[in-house]
Write a protein that holds these residues in place. Structure first.
Motif, PDB file in Angstrom:
ATOM      1  N   VAL A  44     -50.161  83.960 -87.396  1.00 43.12           N
ATOM      2  CA  VAL A  44     -50.827  83.399 -86.212  1.00 43.12           C
ATOM      3  C   VAL A  44     -51.381  82.024 -86.555  1.00 43.12           C
ATOM      4  O   VAL A  44     -51.561  81.687 -87.726  1.00 43.12           O
ATOM      5  CB  VAL A  44     -51.981  84.312 -85.737  1.00 43.12           C
ATOM      6  CG1 VAL A  44     -51.460  85.583 -85.149  1.00 43.12           C
ATOM      7  CG2 VAL A  44     -52.949  84.610 -86.851  1.00 43.12           C
ATOM      8  N   THR A  45     -51.680  81.236 -85.526  1.00 42.70           N
ATOM      9  CA  THR A  45     -52.194  79.881 -85.741  1.00 42.70           C
ATOM     10  C   THR A  45     -53.606  79.783 -85.169  1.00 42.70           C
ATOM     11  O   THR A  45     -53.859  80.222 -84.044  1.00 42.70           O
ATOM     12  CB  THR A  45     -51.290  78.858 -85.014  1.00 42.70           C
ATOM     13  OG1 THR A  45     -49.961  79.083 -85.440  1.00 42.70           O
ATOM     14  CG2 THR A  45     -51.706  77.438 -85.350  1.00 42.70           C
TER      15      THR A  45
ATOM     16  N   GLU B  36     -51.659  77.728 -89.958  1.00 40.97           N
ATOM     17  CA  GLU B  36     -51.016  79.027 -89.751  1.00 40.97           C
ATOM     18  C   GLU B  36     -51.495  79.994 -90.821  1.00 40.97           C
ATOM     19  O   GLU B  36     -51.789  79.583 -91.945  1.00 40.97           O
ATOM     20  CB  GLU B  36     -49.502  78.866 -89.810  1.00 40.97           C
ATOM     21  CG  GLU B  36     -48.789  79.972 -89.088  1.00 40.97           C
ATOM     22  CD  GLU B  36     -47.301  79.703 -88.967  1.00 40.97           C
ATOM     23  OE1 GLU B  36     -46.581  80.203 -89.838  1.00 40.97           O
ATOM     24  OE2 GLU B  36     -46.887  78.997 -88.024  1.00 40.97           O
ATOM     25  N   GLN B  37     -51.599  81.263 -90.463  1.00 45.01           N
ATOM     26  CA  GLN B  37     -52.181  82.233 -91.397  1.00 45.01           C
ATOM     27  C   GLN B  37     -51.514  83.580 -91.156  1.00 45.01           C
ATOM     28  O   GLN B  37     -51.316  83.988 -90.010  1.00 45.01           O
ATOM     29  CB  GLN B  37     -53.689  82.327 -91.091  1.00 45.01           C
ATOM     30  CG  GLN B  37     -54.424  83.425 -91.793  1.00 45.01           C
ATOM     31  CD  GLN B  37     -54.815  82.998 -93.207  1.00 45.01           C
ATOM     32  OE1 GLN B  37     -55.107  81.843 -93.421  1.00 45.01           O
ATOM     33  NE2 GLN B  37     -54.790  83.925 -94.139  1.00 45.01           N
TER      34      GLN B  37
ATOM     35  N   HIS C 123     -56.474  91.715 -97.032  1.00 49.55           N
ATOM     36  CA  HIS C 123     -57.368  91.007 -97.943  1.00 49.55           C
ATOM     37  C   HIS C 123     -57.241  89.504 -97.794  1.00 49.55           C
ATOM     38  O   HIS C 123     -57.651  88.756 -98.675  1.00 49.55           O
ATOM     39  CB  HIS C 123     -57.081  91.436 -99.391  1.00 49.55           C
ATOM     40  CG  HIS C 123     -57.639  92.807 -99.679  1.00 49.55           C
ATOM     41  ND1 HIS C 123     -58.973  93.032 -99.892  1.00 49.55           N
ATOM     42  CD2 HIS C 123     -57.028  94.020 -99.727  1.00 49.55           C
ATOM     43  CE1 HIS C 123     -59.161  94.324-100.082  1.00 49.55           C
ATOM     44  NE2 HIS C 123     -58.002  94.958 -99.984  1.00 49.55           N
ATOM     45  N   GLY C 124     -56.684  89.055 -96.636  1.00 50.26           N
ATOM     46  CA  GLY C 124     -56.562  87.613 -96.427  1.00 50.26           C
ATOM     47  C   GLY C 124     -57.821  87.042 -95.765  1.00 50.26           C
ATOM     48  O   GLY C 124     -58.845  87.721 -95.634  1.00 50.26           O
ATOM     49  N   ARG C 125     -57.691  85.763 -95.324  1.00 46.69           N
ATOM     50  CA  ARG C 125     -58.806  85.171 -94.574  1.00 46.69           C
ATOM     51  C   ARG C 125     -58.888  85.861 -93.221  1.00 46.69           C
ATOM     52  O   ARG C 125     -57.874  86.166 -92.597  1.00 46.69           O
ATOM     53  CB  ARG C 125     -58.558  83.678 -94.346  1.00 46.69           C
ATOM     54  CG  ARG C 125     -58.904  82.809 -95.529  1.00 46.69           C
ATOM     55  CD  ARG C 125     -58.589  81.357 -95.228  1.00 46.69           C
ATOM     56  NE  ARG C 125     -59.541  80.763 -94.283  1.00 46.69           N
ATOM     57  CZ  ARG C 125     -59.399  79.543 -93.762  1.00 46.69           C
ATOM     58  NH1 ARG C 125     -58.348  78.819 -94.094  1.00 46.69           N
ATOM     59  NH2 ARG C 125     -60.279  79.068 -92.923  1.00 46.69           N
ATOM     60  N   ALA C 126     -60.118  86.058 -92.767  1.00 43.07           N
ATOM     61  CA  ALA C 126     -60.281  86.789 -91.495  1.00 43.07           C
ATOM     62  C   ALA C 126     -59.865  85.911 -90.324  1.00 43.07           C
ATOM     63  O   ALA C 126     -60.246  84.745 -90.238  1.00 43.07           O
ATOM     64  CB  ALA C 126     -61.739  87.197 -91.348  1.00 43.07           C
TER      65      ALA C 126
ATOM     66  N   HIS D  75     -59.697  81.157 -87.054  1.00 43.36           N
ATOM     67  CA  HIS D  75     -60.240  81.652 -88.323  1.00 43.36           C
ATOM     68  C   HIS D  75     -61.673  82.061 -88.065  1.00 43.36           C
ATOM     69  O   HIS D  75     -62.386  81.396 -87.316  1.00 43.36           O
ATOM     70  CB  HIS D  75     -60.253  80.531 -89.370  1.00 43.36           C
ATOM     71  CG  HIS D  75     -58.907  80.265 -89.963  1.00 43.36           C
ATOM     72  ND1 HIS D  75     -58.205  79.109 -89.702  1.00 43.36           N
ATOM     73  CD2 HIS D  75     -58.117  81.005 -90.796  1.00 43.36           C
ATOM     74  CE1 HIS D  75     -57.069  79.137 -90.354  1.00 43.36           C
ATOM     75  NE2 HIS D  75     -56.979  80.286 -91.018  1.00 43.36           N
ATOM     76  N   ALA D  76     -62.127  83.111 -88.742  1.00 42.78           N
ATOM     77  CA  ALA D  76     -63.519  83.530 -88.560  1.00 42.78           C
ATOM     78  C   ALA D  76     -64.466  82.397 -88.949  1.00 42.78           C
ATOM     79  O   ALA D  76     -65.462  82.138 -88.268  1.00 42.78           O
ATOM     80  CB  ALA D  76     -63.787  84.763 -89.428  1.00 42.78           C
TER      81      ALA D  76
END
Length: 1756
Positions: A1121-1122, A1129-1130, A1135-1138, A1188-1189
């Protein structure tokens, strides 16, 4: 009955501390005896007064008015028994009830309806038949009348008027409805109703009416605070006083409340109640006690309220005076009721009321009331006005006598009203509408009392501010004068009533009095002539904007009057001639000072010369207000229209007219407008711009701009056209330009004002076009009034298609508020209906385009350019040339016939020649294209005129119009230019005039045409015209060929460019081969996957399962998702970035099955078991935008800081409340209050594990639960531990599967759901946190399933992306939220949930099966099971098996719920053989009957049982399918992507259930039978089935908004009878209907404010919390507006679902067209509500319109 009530009252008396003497009187008093005593008394008045003096102070006003119900009841009873009953016995000479019944029986039903309107009641006026707009019908009469089929207007009454049904003068046709049609009209009309009554009754009623009425009048006009009139003095005069507070319209509610709290030390609530009563009744006692005590309160009130303005009026009055005043109002009401029984009594009361007293003039009782009107308080006025309306105004004979008295005292009454501060509806002057609108009465008053003159003189006398010339002067008005000016305007309304219908025939007296009135009116206009003059500011800007609004307000108010007076004049020749003479002499007086002073100047041009005034608009004073000139212009046109000028020329002073003087002032005014447009008056500020705007505006133009053009036409038709144009050039200050020897010298001058001069030349040419071309006024041109309206509509629709309301606004209204639009609209336009939004539009029919005139005089500049652009575009689309020639003009009337000579006079030809000459040599800025365009238009007008004359004449010799010859002559000696024609020919192919080429071609064709016509002799004239047409066509063909060639070249050029572009693209791809190769491969792979996936779905649709060990997980899908904030993009990983999704959580009652119950107490509410009524759910929605959180946290902190800074600057609301965690999505500005963390898809099922059966799984689970329980109990060391199953470690602490960022976000969303769901402060330790996260998941799935079902959409594949993303994220989040809660808490929840599904043998403490929503139970148990599974270290995952078994158990429980609550149908279809499903249904039902006994009804039909089960369980299965689909990311079967057959089987197989659900029970009967019996033996089940609680039946009904009536007036009628529930039967000012539950509320008022969370809120806001959990949808009935409310501080208005016949809403009911329900629009509102979209709509509305934010929504 009466005596029982009296006994009760007596008891109440004895309970009071000071026992009253009344109780003895009650027992001993006999009204019959009193009445017989009065009959024998020599002096009746003395007897009655003595009785009143004795009893009134003892019954009424006996202490502080606490307003207690019992106290009030006691007063009412005592008043009736001791005071009114003797009056009734005396009047009727016997028992009152039978006497009144007898009177009513003998009374004839009146032909007049006379229903008095309540505030807000609907009234109807027929646009076709009403004599004027004040003639209205009540709803009952309207529905029974012929007008229902006509065009009618519906409005809400302000209260006080009455229904005109039966009044023959009010209606042109159909005066009677079916209920009031008189049977024998002739006899009834002549008979005096008094003669039908017994003579002794007549005598008695006359005496008693006279005494009671005199008593009431004496007391209402009494001004002493301590004494009473003679004969009424009380037996003992105690020291008991009231401090009475009176209403005024100066102080606000807040001021009064604050003052009362200080003065009489009462609570806020009491002060509000006092203020409400004072506002309603006009006065209220605020303190009771001895004199000094009351005086003290008075002085405080006066001191507090005299700071800003005059103080509140307060009087300290003796209690006996107050008592008698109260009784006098009751007595008047009693009189009003008694006369309703008999017309004879009504007439007797009229005689008594109007009988002259011994004092002579103004001595009757009615006169005394009228003249003291402004001294009375509001309540007293209302009651006696009501009595006058019920008596005098309902009897035609006495209405006339009353009207004469009213007219005699008119001046004094109006002066009183102007000094008074109460609104007009509370003044006696408001009754003028009831008399002056009756045409015969108005004309009688005009003749006998000179009413017209009286009104006008009174008006002029009130406006005393004049300048030295005697003109009105409004500059720098004080607030008080402005207030007075506002009130004086009501006199104009009275004048309008008098003039509203012109007389059908005139008497000499009427002529005389009308002309007297006309003369007075001319005096009024003379005071306006030249007011507010302006002088051009040069050098510096004006310092202070002058006052201009008052003068224009006056002008607007008088516009209709002026038109009506002209209409009256047009109906009689003698009146018209007399009025014309008077107007002319008044104008001559006004012109007195024009020609004095300086020497005139001499002008000469084109061989003509003339002397004129030395005057320049740009230097001298000029005024826009010239009503006398304009009145004369109107009358002059009437002379032409009525042909009086041609029939009686000798009677008219036409010889006295000086055309130069006539045109002077209007011309100055028009030049002022031109100079303002040219930018010469910029330094005069906005006031002048506004005046020019209104001068042209539709509200004023009829009697301003239009009449000025007419006056110029009048002057031009009487002058040499050359002289007229020379004056025009001189006033425009352009004379030197056109008279200079060499016109071209203009360029060589370095003239900085060239642009201004050009603009003035354009304006001057436009003026000439208007003077010659504007002929659509009957009297100027030979047209009828409808053609005038039609032309207006054609030109409005030439700009763009318009809605009906826009057209109405663009047309001037007459005195009857009609524009004539409906009579012509269908002939010129076609109607296009609206969709779900927008309005219905009218589009111009194509055949009317030829009537378009680019220089239509009512176009503003913007309108003109839009219309021109639209017309050219249309012609291009139709393949025609783009010339817009002038349309054919109608012929002029004889009086204006010479106007056409303007077009061919030498001066105009010289001007045209000059402009064309400048255009030929375009050097410098000496000319403009629009100047040339106007000249071409004038040339075209002249040619059309000549062609028309030639075609309509018999031969060449009688055509005097020879323009085509004149334009071939070369120019005069000084400017040696070519002829106009030669110049046009040279311009035809000029490259810089491409735009005008078509127009010049059209002109040259016209010249050829006319030449051809002239060449032929008259005998062959018809052929010539055709040949001329042929010539026109050949030229047109040439044009078309040329156009085609150009289009072809353009096409080739486009193709060449496209080829070049594609070549460049190919080159780019070749250079970047690898990049494209890679993306192409990906693309192919994805398309092939897309191509092949549907068949694979089909193959396995039987094996498409979403729950259990056989579920099909989608292959390991990686989700990228972006972030919308940083565009990075992530990939979504545990365990990745929220990553988070913006979301909005809200409480909801949309699915509630029981709206009446109170919402639970948040502190002690246990949300683990959701009741099937679904009273309040928690709904989550999202706009679908991902961040991103960390990005979101930074954004939200920035929003918070910005908000803190804003609060320091100004305390404004915004559309979001940061304190509650609200923010707007950074991308789409959608309202949000939390974020949902994104989690990866569920893992594929573990196929290696063997699937335990239900029994094994239950056994294992109960062991696990027992182990957990024993651990949690932490028993003493010696206690036996429960043996845990192998691999299950109770002390194991599972690792957190998520990164800390994701865990934080899980926590964030859990807290939001907790905070919103329970309306409490955040508390992470509360065990309920996890439950509320599961609850929002379950409720959101349920509400979306209901939406899909209602909209008949397939279960899968039809949701918009944002809902799809929201559900998927929400479900995956809720499956993970146990990780952020203490394990022990979640285990506790699971154990409690299981104890209900699988109860112990003795446990009865949990809820019973009928009190649980099974879907919530399923979701909670599935989601909490993960926490139990996490302790299992055996390496085998039983999670999928558990899900399937939990689904099976809840499904069986739902089956049992359905069968327990089944409603047997009366008759059923019996089948010969039963299917398996039916047999099993019957067996289970019989088993349940055994368990619960007789509580279940007999149902013999298995078919009925099975159909009920199937229908009841379908919503459960659908929601379960949605839930497991998103939980396990399982692809749906094809059958569920559509709505075709096979849904049931597909659904069951997708959920791994048999399609015969009863097999679930049958196959595990041994295990489930004891469970079912335990469920049913729960004590609550039996109670509920025997009626001890509300049963929810399945399927649950979907909630809808209430059904609304098709006709809006039904709603208005309902609202008009709605009274405020708190202020004692008072009419509610803003009745508002809740669309969710149908409750009517009293909105926007102090009386109904309640406290919610420590804050006072209005009725609507308070209602939203009980009915909609904080969200409300209301219909404000009197404004036809939908109101959306969310919380306390947010709201917006929304278009209502009611439309008129033109497809438009009418918010505020201003237009009054009948409104009908548009079901599509109502469905749209309902859909918004069901989708929980109301807060979002409000947020967007408030963002778009910041004024909405400033409204105090919580007070509505």
């Amino acid at each position: 009955m009466l005596f029982q009530q009296l006994e009760g009252a007596k008891m109440a008396e004895s309970e009071r501390e000071a026992p009253s003497v009344l109780s003895a009187d009650f027992m001993n008093f006999s009204p019959k005896d009193s009445a017989s005593r009065w009959l024998e008394a020599p002096d009746l008045q003395q007897e009655v007064y003595g009785h009143l003096a004795h009893y009134v102070p003892r019954i009424l006003c006996q202490g502080p008015h606490s307003g207690g119900g019992r106290e009030q009841q006691r007063e009412e009873l005592a008043t009736q028994l001791l005071l009114l009953a003797p009056l009734e016995w005396f009047l009727l000479g016997g028992e009152p009830a039978s006497g009144l019944a007898m009177l009513q029986q003998n009374n004839r039903s009146p032909p007049l309806c006379g229903r008095v309107f309540k505030v807000g009641e609907p009234t109807y006026s027929c646009r076709e038949c009403a004599a004027d707009p004040t003639c209205v019908l009540c709803m009952q009469c309207f529905l029974a009348s012929v007008h229902k089929q006509h065009r009618y207007r519906m409005t809400t009454s302000g209260g006080g008027g009455f229904c005109d049904c039966g009044d023959t003068e009010a209606w042109k046709t159909g005066p009677y409805c079916q209920n009031h049609t008189p049977a024998e009209r002739s006899r009834q009309a002549e008979e005096d109703p008094v003669s039908l009554l017994p003579p002794d009754l007549v005598a008695r009623s006359s005496r008693i009416f006279s005494i009671i009425l005199r008593y009431a009048v004496d007391l209402l006009t009494w001004d002493q605070e301590d004494q009473l009139p003679a004969g009424l003095e009380p037996p003992e005069h105690g020291d008991t006083y009231y401090c009475m507070l009176f209403n005024d319209e100066v102080h606000t509610y807040e001021q009064v409340i604050y003052t009362l709290q200080k003065a009489v030390s009462c609570s806020q609530k009491e002060a509000v109640s006092f203020a409400t009563t004072v506002d309603r009744d006009g006065r209220k006692s605020v303190r009771f006690g001895d004199r000094q005590f009351c005086e003290q309160a008075k002085s405080i009130i006066v001191r507090y309220t005299s700071r800003q303005s005059k103080p509140l009026r307060v009087q300290v009055m003796h209690s006996s005076v107050v008592a008698h005043q109260c009784f006098s109002l009751k007595a008047l009401s009693w009189l009003g009721q008694i006369i309703q029984y008999s017309d004879g009594l009504k007439r007797i009361l009229c005689q008594v009321a109007l009988k002259k007293g011994p004092e002579g003039e103004n001595s009757s009782l009615v006169d005394r009331l009228m003249l003291n009107d402004s001294k009375m308080w509001k309540g007293a006025r209302n009651i006696y006005h009501q009595l006058l309306m019920n008596s005098l105004l309902m009897d035609l004979k006495f209405k006339k006598i009353f009207a004469i008295q009213f007219a005699k005292n008119y001046e004094r009454l109006q002066s009183d009203y102007i000094r008074d501060d109460h609104d007009r509806e509370f003044s006696i002057t408001d009754l003028s509408v009831q008399m002056f609108t009756v045409p015969s009465l108005a004309r009688m008053l005009m003749v006998e009392e000179n009413l017209m003159m009286t009104i006008i003189r009174t008006f002029v006398d009130q406006l005393r501010h004049r300048d030295p010339q005697g003109r009105f002067q409004f500059d720098r008005y004080t607030a008080q004068q402005a207030f007075k000016f506002g009130r004086v305007q009501s006199l104009i309304g009275d004048l309008k009533y008098v003039l509203i219908s012109p007389p059908p025939e005139w008497s000499d007296q009427l002529r005389l009095k009308f002309l007297d009135g006309f003369e007075a009116f001319l005096d009024l206009l003379r005071c306006m002539q030249g007011m507010d003059p302006v002088v051009r500011q040069v050098g510096q800007h004006i310092e202070m904007e002058p006052e201009w609004e008052a003068a224009f307000t006056l002008q607007m108010k008088l516009t209709n009057i002026i038109s009506m007076i002209q209409e009256w004049c047009s109906t009689d020749e003698h009146v018209l001639i007399g009025a014309y003479k008077k107007c002319l002499s008044t104008l001559n007086q006004c012109h007195g000072g024009l020609s004095d002073g300086e020497q005139p100047i001499s002008l000469s041009l084109a061989g003509h010369s003339l002397d004129t005034f030395r005057y320049q608009v740009s230097q001298d004073k000029v005024s826009i207000h010239l009503p006398v000139c304009r009145m004369l212009a109107g009358l002059h046109v009437l002379l032409s229209r009525t042909e009086v000028a041609s029939r009686f020329p000798e009677q008219l002073p036409l010889g006295e007219l000086s055309p130069h003087l006539l045109i002077e002032l209007p011309l100055r005014c028009l030049v002022l407008c031109a100079q303002v447009h040219a930018g010469m008056w910029r330094r005069n500020g906005f006031s002048l711009i506004n005046q020019i705007y209104y001068y042209h505006n539709v509200k004023c133009r009829v009697e301003m701009f239009d009449k000025d053009i007419m006056m110029l036409q009048v002057g031009a038709s009487m002058m040499d056209p050359n002289h007229f144009l020379m004056v025009v050039l001189s006033r425009f200050e352009l004379f030197h330009i056109f008279s200079s020897v060499d016109i071209r010298k203009r360029y060589r001058e370095a003239n900085k004002d060239l642009a201004q001069q050009n603009a003035l030349i354009e304006e001057m040419l436009h003026l000439i076009i208007m003077v010659v071309g504007e002929r659509y006024v009957p009297g100027v041109g030979q047209v009828d009034p409808l053609e005038e309206v039609r032309r207006e509509i054609v030109h409005q629709l030439s700009i763009r298609p318009m809605a009906h309301s826009e057209l109405v606004k663009a047309l001037p209204e007459n005195g009857n508020r009609e524009t004539g639009l409906e009579r012509v609209i269908d002939s010129v336009a076609s109607f296009r209906k609206p969709g779900v939004t927008g309005k219905g539009l009218y589009e111009l029919r194509p055949e009317w385009n030829k009537h378009f005139n680019m220089y239509f005089h009512h176009y503003s500049r913007a309108d003109q350019s839009k219309a021109e652009e639209a017309q050219r575009k249309l012609r291009r689309q139709n393949g025609e040339d783009t010339a817009l020639p002038p349309p054919l003009p109608p012929p002029l009337c004889p009086l204006f016939g010479s106007l056409v000579n303007l077009l061919q006079c030498d001066v105009l030809l010289a001007v045209e020649g000059a402009v064309l000459q400048w255009a030929v040599e375009p050097s410098g800025g000496g000319w403009t294209e629009s100047m040339l365009q106007r000249v071409l238009h004038l040339v075209g007008m002249a040619l059309l005129e000549e062609q028309q004359q030639l075609e309509s004449s018999s031969g060449d010799e009688d055509v005097t119009f020879t323009y085509s010859n004149k334009i071939t002559r070369p120019g005069e000696a000084p400017s040696t230019s070519g002829s106009v024609l030669a110049l046009l020919e040279s311009l035809q192919n000029a490259p810089h005039l491409e735009v005008h080429k078509d127009m010049i071609t059209w002109i040259l064709k016209m010249v050829e045409n006319i030449k051809t016509i002239r060449e032929r002799t008259s005998s062959s004239s018809s052929i010539t015209i055709n040949q001329g047409r042929g010539l026109e066509e050949t030229v047109r063909d040439k044009d078309k060929a040329e156009r085609k060639r150009k289009a072809e070249m353009a096409r080739l050029r486009r193709e060449k460019i496209m080829a070049q572009m594609s070549e460049m693209q190919r080159h780019f791809i070749n250079e970047n081969k690898e990049l494209f190769q890679q993306s192409m491969e990906e693309l192919e792979a994805s398309t092939s996957a897309a191509e092949h996936s549907p068949p694979s779905l089909d193959l396995t649709s039987a094996s498409q399962i979403c729950v259990g060990p056989r579920r099909m997980g989608w292959a390991e899908r990686r989700q990228s998702v972006t972030c919308i904030l940083c565009q990075e993009e992530q990939e979504v990983r545990s365990h990745g970035r929220a990553m988070v999704l913006a979301a909005f959580v809200q409480r909801s009652t949309v699915l509630s099955q029981n709206r009446g119950c109170s919402l639970p107490d948040p502190e002690h509410h246990d949300p683990l078991f959701m009741h099937p009524e679904l009273r309040v759910g928690i709904h989550t929605a999202s706009c679908g935008h991902i961040m991103h959180a960390t990005c979101w946290q930074r954004y939200f902190e920035a929003v918070q800081q910005k908000e803190q800074r804003r609060q320091q600057r100004l305390r404004g609301h915004t559309s979001y409340d940061v304190e509650n965690g609200e923010f707007l999505c950074p991308l789409c500005e959608c309202l949000s209050n939390t974020v949902i963390p994104l989690l990866p898809h569920a893992a594929s099922p573990d196929t290696s594990v063997e699937h335990p059966c239900l029994e094994a799984w239950l056994k294992r689970t109960s062991q696990q639960m027992a182990a957990l329980c024993s651990t949690h109990r932490k028993q003493s060391p010696g206690a036996a531990e429960e043996a845990a199953p192998d691999g299950f470690r109770v002390d194991f602490i599972p690792p957190n599967p998520y990164s800390s960022g994701i865990s934080t976000m899980i926590n964030t969303f859990s807290m939001s759901a907790y905070k919103v769901g329970l309306r409490v402060n955040p508390n992470e330790q509360d065990p309920r946190v996890a439950v509320l996260s599961w609850a929002t998941c379950a409720f959101t799935v349920q509400s979306i399933e209901r939406l899909l079902e209602e909209e008949k959409k397939p279960l899968f594949g039809s949701l918009p992306c944002r809902q799809e993303d929201c559900l998927s994220s929400l479900t995956r989040f809720s499956s993970a939220c146990w990780t952020s809660a203490p394990l022990r808490t979640v285990h506790g929840h699971f154990i409690r949930l299981m104890s209900v599904l699988v109860p112990d043998r003795q446990a009865d403490d949990g809820p019973c099966i009928l009190d649980i929503d099974m879907f919530h139970l399923l979701v909670y148990s599935v989601l909490s099971y993960s926490s139990v599974q996490s302790l299992d270290q055996s390496g085998r995952s039983f999670e999928d098996s558990a899900h399937l078994h939990l689904l099976h158990l809840t499904t069986v429980a739902q089956l049992v719920q359905i069968l327990l609550t089944i409603r047997p149908e009366e008759q059923c279809m019996e089948h010969s053989e039963q299917s398996e499903e039916e047999q099993l249904s019957s067996q289970l039902y019989m088993f349940l009957q055994q368990l619960v006994g007789r509580a279940l009804p007999e149902v013999s039909s298995g078919w009925q049982l099975w159909t009920s089960v199937r229908a009841g369980i379908l919503p459960f299965l659908r929601t379960a399918a949605l839930f497991f689909h998103y939980l396990n990311s399982a692809a749906p079967p094809t059958d569920l992507l559509g709505t075709g057959p096979g849904q049931w089987e597909a659904l069951c197989s997708y959920l791994s259930l048999p399609s015969n659900l009863l097999l679930l029970y049958e196959n595990h009967r041994a295990l489930l039978e004891p469970l079912v019996s335990r469920w049913c033996r729960h004590p609550t089940v039996g109670q509920m089935l025997q009626g001890g609680g509300a049963l929810v039946r399945y399927p649950r009904e979907s909630n809808r908004l209430i059904s609304l009536p098709e006709d809006y007036s039904i709603l208005i009628n309902q609202a008009s009878s709605f009274t405020c529930p708190r202020s004692g039967g008072d009419k509610s000012r803003a009745p508002t209907l809740c669309l969710v539950c149908g409750c009517m509320l009293c909105s926007q008022s102090y009386c109904c404010q309640t406290e919610v969370d420590g804050e006072d809120v209005g009725a609507c806001t308070a209602h939203t919390f009980s009915c909609g959990a904080g969200v409300g949808l209301f219909l404000r009935v009197r404004d036809s507006q939908v109101l959306f409310v969310a919380g306390k501080s947010k709201g917006c208005f929304y278009p209502p679902p009611y439309l008129d016949d033109y497809g438009e809403t009418d918010q505020g009911l201003k237009r009054g067209n009948p409104l009908h329900l548009c079901t599509e629009r109502y469905r749209k509102i309902e859909r918004l509500w069901r989708q929980h979209g109301i807060p979002e709509v409000i947020g967007h509305a408030q963002e778009a319109n910041q004024t909405l934010v400033a409204i105090d929504w919580q007070h509505l």
